[in-house]
Design a protein around this motif. Sequence first.
Motif, PDB file in Angstrom:
ATOM      1  N   ASP A  10       0.675  -1.274   0.103  1.00 48.85           N
ATOM      2  CA  ASP A  10      -0.023  -0.178   0.043  1.00 48.85           C
ATOM      3  C   ASP A  10       0.811   1.300   0.123  1.00 48.85           C
ATOM      4  OD1 ASP A  10      -1.993  -1.691   0.137  1.00 48.85           O
ATOM      5  OD2 ASP A  10      -2.483  -1.253   2.459  1.00 48.85           O
ATOM      6  N   GLY A  11       0.245   2.338  -0.642  1.00 50.74           N
ATOM      7  CA  GLY A  11       0.867   3.668  -0.517  1.00 50.74           C
ATOM      8  C   GLY A  11       1.994   3.781  -1.427  1.00 50.74           C
ATOM      9  N   LEU A  12       2.389   3.212  -2.427  1.00 48.86           N
ATOM     10  CA  LEU A  12       3.526   3.118  -3.287  1.00 48.86           C
ATOM     11  C   LEU A  12       3.310   4.309  -4.154  1.00 48.86           C
ATOM     12  CD1 LEU A  12       5.028  -0.603  -3.860  1.00 48.86           C
ATOM     13  CD2 LEU A  12       5.697   1.201  -1.949  1.00 48.86           C
ATOM     14  N   HIS A  13       4.248   4.879  -4.801  1.00 50.34           N
ATOM     15  CA  HIS A  13       4.201   5.597  -6.084  1.00 50.34           C
ATOM     16  C   HIS A  13       5.156   5.180  -7.016  1.00 50.34           C
ATOM     17  CE1 HIS A  13       3.546   9.395  -8.344  1.00 50.34           C
ATOM     18  NE2 HIS A  13       5.067   9.355  -8.691  1.00 50.34           N
ATOM     19  N   ILE A  14       4.424   5.076  -8.268  1.00 49.15           N
ATOM     20  CA  ILE A  14       4.962   4.406  -9.505  1.00 49.15           C
ATOM     21  C   ILE A  14       5.286   5.357 -10.518  1.00 49.15           C
ATOM     22  CG2 ILE A  14       5.110   2.420 -10.790  1.00 49.15           C
ATOM     23  CD1 ILE A  14       2.724   1.640  -9.027  1.00 49.15           C
ATOM     24  N   SER A  15       6.420   5.444 -11.140  1.00 51.43           N
ATOM     25  CA  SER A  15       6.759   6.587 -12.128  1.00 51.43           C
ATOM     26  C   SER A  15       7.653   5.942 -13.137  1.00 51.43           C
ATOM     27  CB  SER A  15       7.183   7.902 -11.714  1.00 51.43           C
ATOM     28  OG  SER A  15       8.438   7.704 -10.822  1.00 51.43           O
ATOM     29  N   SER A  16       7.893   6.869 -14.235  1.00 49.23           N
ATOM     30  CA  SER A  16       8.930   6.320 -15.110  1.00 49.23           C
ATOM     31  C   SER A  16      10.042   7.373 -15.320  1.00 49.23           C
ATOM     32  CB  SER A  16       8.250   6.159 -16.584  1.00 49.23           C
ATOM     33  OG  SER A  16       7.836   7.412 -16.788  1.00 49.23           O
ATOM     34  N   TYR A  17      11.466   6.881 -15.598  1.00 49.98           N
ATOM     35  CA  TYR A  17      12.276   8.003 -15.781  1.00 49.98           C
ATOM     36  C   TYR A  17      13.630   7.401 -16.305  1.00 49.98           C
ATOM     37  CZ  TYR A  17      16.198  10.818 -14.091  1.00 49.98           C
ATOM     38  OH  TYR A  17      17.286  11.656 -13.983  1.00 49.98           O
ATOM     39  N   ARG A  18      13.625   7.905 -17.501  1.00 50.52           N
ATOM     40  CA  ARG A  18      14.891   7.447 -18.007  1.00 50.52           C
ATOM     41  C   ARG A  18      14.913   6.039 -18.748  1.00 50.52           C
ATOM     42  NH1 ARG A  18      20.145  11.166 -16.521  1.00 50.52           N
ATOM     43  NH2 ARG A  18      19.371  13.145 -16.923  1.00 50.52           N
ATOM     44  N   PHE A  20      13.237   3.525 -17.295  1.00 54.84           N
ATOM     45  CA  PHE A  20      12.676   2.521 -15.997  1.00 54.84           C
ATOM     46  C   PHE A  20      11.395   2.811 -15.631  1.00 54.84           C
ATOM     47  CE2 PHE A  20      17.427   2.516 -16.445  1.00 54.84           C
ATOM     48  CZ  PHE A  20      17.647   1.228 -16.022  1.00 54.84           C
ATOM     49  N   LEU A  21      11.122   1.860 -14.907  1.00 56.45           N
ATOM     50  CA  LEU A  21       9.806   1.990 -14.068  1.00 56.45           C
ATOM     51  C   LEU A  21      10.152   2.199 -12.583  1.00 56.45           C
ATOM     52  CD1 LEU A  21       6.481  -0.104 -13.670  1.00 56.45           C
ATOM     53  CD2 LEU A  21       8.201  -0.011 -11.707  1.00 56.45           C
ATOM     54  N   ILE A  22      10.044   3.307 -12.087  1.00 60.41           N
ATOM     55  CA  ILE A  22      10.500   3.495 -10.554  1.00 60.41           C
ATOM     56  C   ILE A  22       9.582   3.420  -9.633  1.00 60.41           C
ATOM     57  CG2 ILE A  22      11.788   5.456  -9.210  1.00 60.41           C
ATOM     58  CD1 ILE A  22      13.457   4.501 -11.812  1.00 60.41           C
ATOM     59  N   VAL A  23       9.751   2.737  -8.484  1.00 59.73           N
ATOM     60  CA  VAL A  23       9.014   2.531  -7.466  1.00 59.73           C
ATOM     61  C   VAL A  23       9.395   3.199  -6.368  1.00 59.73           C
ATOM     62  CG1 VAL A  23       7.618   0.887  -5.975  1.00 59.73           C
ATOM     63  CG2 VAL A  23       8.149   0.322  -8.147  1.00 59.73           C
ATOM     64  N   THR A  24       8.851   4.116  -5.646  1.00 64.16           N
ATOM     65  CA  THR A  24       9.304   5.037  -4.356  1.00 64.16           C
ATOM     66  C   THR A  24       8.092   4.863  -3.317  1.00 64.16           C
ATOM     67  OG1 THR A  24       8.126   6.842  -5.477  1.00 64.16           O
ATOM     68  CG2 THR A  24      10.367   6.587  -5.910  1.00 64.16           C
ATOM     69  N   GLN A  25       8.705   4.848  -2.162  1.00 63.46           N
ATOM     70  CA  GLN A  25       8.042   4.729  -0.832  1.00 63.46           C
ATOM     71  C   GLN A  25       8.303   6.050   0.114  1.00 63.46           C
ATOM     72  OE1 GLN A  25       8.251   1.099   1.589  1.00 63.46           O
ATOM     73  NE2 GLN A  25       6.080   1.208   1.856  1.00 63.46           N
ATOM     74  N   ILE A  30      12.527   2.460  -3.878  1.00 61.86           N
ATOM     75  CA  ILE A  30      12.898   1.141  -3.176  1.00 61.86           C
ATOM     76  C   ILE A  30      12.866  -0.107  -4.446  1.00 61.86           C
ATOM     77  CG2 ILE A  30      11.570   1.552  -1.012  1.00 61.86           C
ATOM     78  CD1 ILE A  30       9.192   0.097  -2.455  1.00 61.86           C
ATOM     79  N   GLY A  31      12.693   0.361  -5.744  1.00 60.51           N
ATOM     80  CA  GLY A  31      13.118  -0.540  -6.871  1.00 60.51           C
ATOM     81  C   GLY A  31      13.100   0.186  -8.241  1.00 60.51           C
ATOM     82  N   GLY A  47      -4.074   2.768  -2.266  1.00 56.77           N
ATOM     83  CA  GLY A  47      -3.579   3.958  -1.823  1.00 56.77           C
ATOM     84  C   GLY A  47      -2.269   4.316  -3.090  1.00 56.77           C
ATOM     85  N   CYS A  48      -2.145   3.686  -3.942  1.00 55.15           N
ATOM     86  CA  CYS A  48      -0.920   3.720  -4.753  1.00 55.15           C
ATOM     87  C   CYS A  48      -1.196   4.895  -5.731  1.00 55.15           C
ATOM     88  CB  CYS A  48      -0.893   2.433  -5.577  1.00 55.15           C
ATOM     89  SG  CYS A  48      -0.017   1.212  -4.510  1.00 55.15           S
ATOM     90  N   THR A  49      -0.248   5.684  -6.185  1.00 59.65           N
ATOM     91  CA  THR A  49      -0.451   6.412  -7.367  1.00 59.65           C
ATOM     92  C   THR A  49       0.704   6.053  -8.263  1.00 59.65           C
ATOM     93  OG1 THR A  49       1.201   7.879  -5.952  1.00 59.65           O
ATOM     94  CG2 THR A  49      -1.050   8.047  -5.536  1.00 59.65           C
ATOM     95  N   TRP A  50       0.542   6.882  -9.453  1.00 55.22           N
ATOM     96  CA  TRP A  50       1.205   6.531 -10.687  1.00 55.22           C
ATOM     97  C   TRP A  50       1.194   7.844 -11.463  1.00 55.22           C
ATOM     98  CZ3 TRP A  50      -2.962   3.739  -9.484  1.00 55.22           C
ATOM     99  CH2 TRP A  50      -4.127   3.999 -10.352  1.00 55.22           C
TER     100      TRP A  50
END
Length: 310
Positions: A10-18, A20-25, A30-31, A47-50
Amino acid sequence: MDRIVDIATDGLHISSYRGFLIVTQEREEIGRVPLDDIHAVMVHAHGCTWTSNLVVALAERGAPIIFCGSNHSPVAVTLPIDGHHAQNGKMRAQWEAGRPLAKQLWRRIVVAKIKMQGSLLAARAVSESSSFDLLARRVRSGDPDNMEAQAARRYWPALMGPDFRRDRKGGGTNALLNYGYAVMRATVARAVVAAGLHPTVGIHHEHRGNAFALADDLIEPFRPLVDALVMSMIGQGAEALDPPLKRRFAKLIAFDVRMAGVTSPVSVAAQRLAQSLAHSFETGVATLMLFDPPTSADWTTLSRTLADIE
């Protein structure tokens, strides 16, 4: 390399950068996974966002995002609009395909599913397996006698035991099956879009609220592969879905099956099946590329190589 990314915290944020799929908490990374390696993204958490950039980047690569409910069954999906250079003509042929052709195609799918079920039961030395060849031979165009359901009524008790009831909203074994089918559904949906077809326009499943109708048609012969993996997991003491088990399900798309004398991963078999369906719509002739039922040795290989609990 095809990877299924499962978002279960729960509560992770998922985005893209250069690339890569980036997972942040809590603003900490974190990955990360290369976007070009992603086969599909499955979201189970709350509660995840992207970012919209991530959705676009995945769509450009044909990778669906699957949003699952608490029972691990898909409830929503994102798919690319543009899946094939000749998409307009292929979709037009799909929409204009007549019922006789659709019924012939459905018959082939049902026959393949029943043969797969019989093959799995035979590999597990279930005496009732011999009746499935007869059931497959009795399937007529469009399956008006609902031999698919008749086979299912024999299959589940023979495979899981007389007390088992298939429940899409259930937990335990049913939750494992739901998750495995979700993985396979994503694979087939991706193949359908890549072939220039629309996943909502099915040949048998027609519920107006089902955005996966065609994927739900084509997934049927693949389901026993999930069933076999779940049985092996249960035999090793699995009771609930956890990260190690999810990784085993993700590897299922790389399991080799035989199709027209050629060995290919499940993901490729799904692509060839979808492409053959598109060709059937264009020619008006029901010619589907369906994989052969695994041998007993193949079923054993699936169980041993994919079902070890980490």
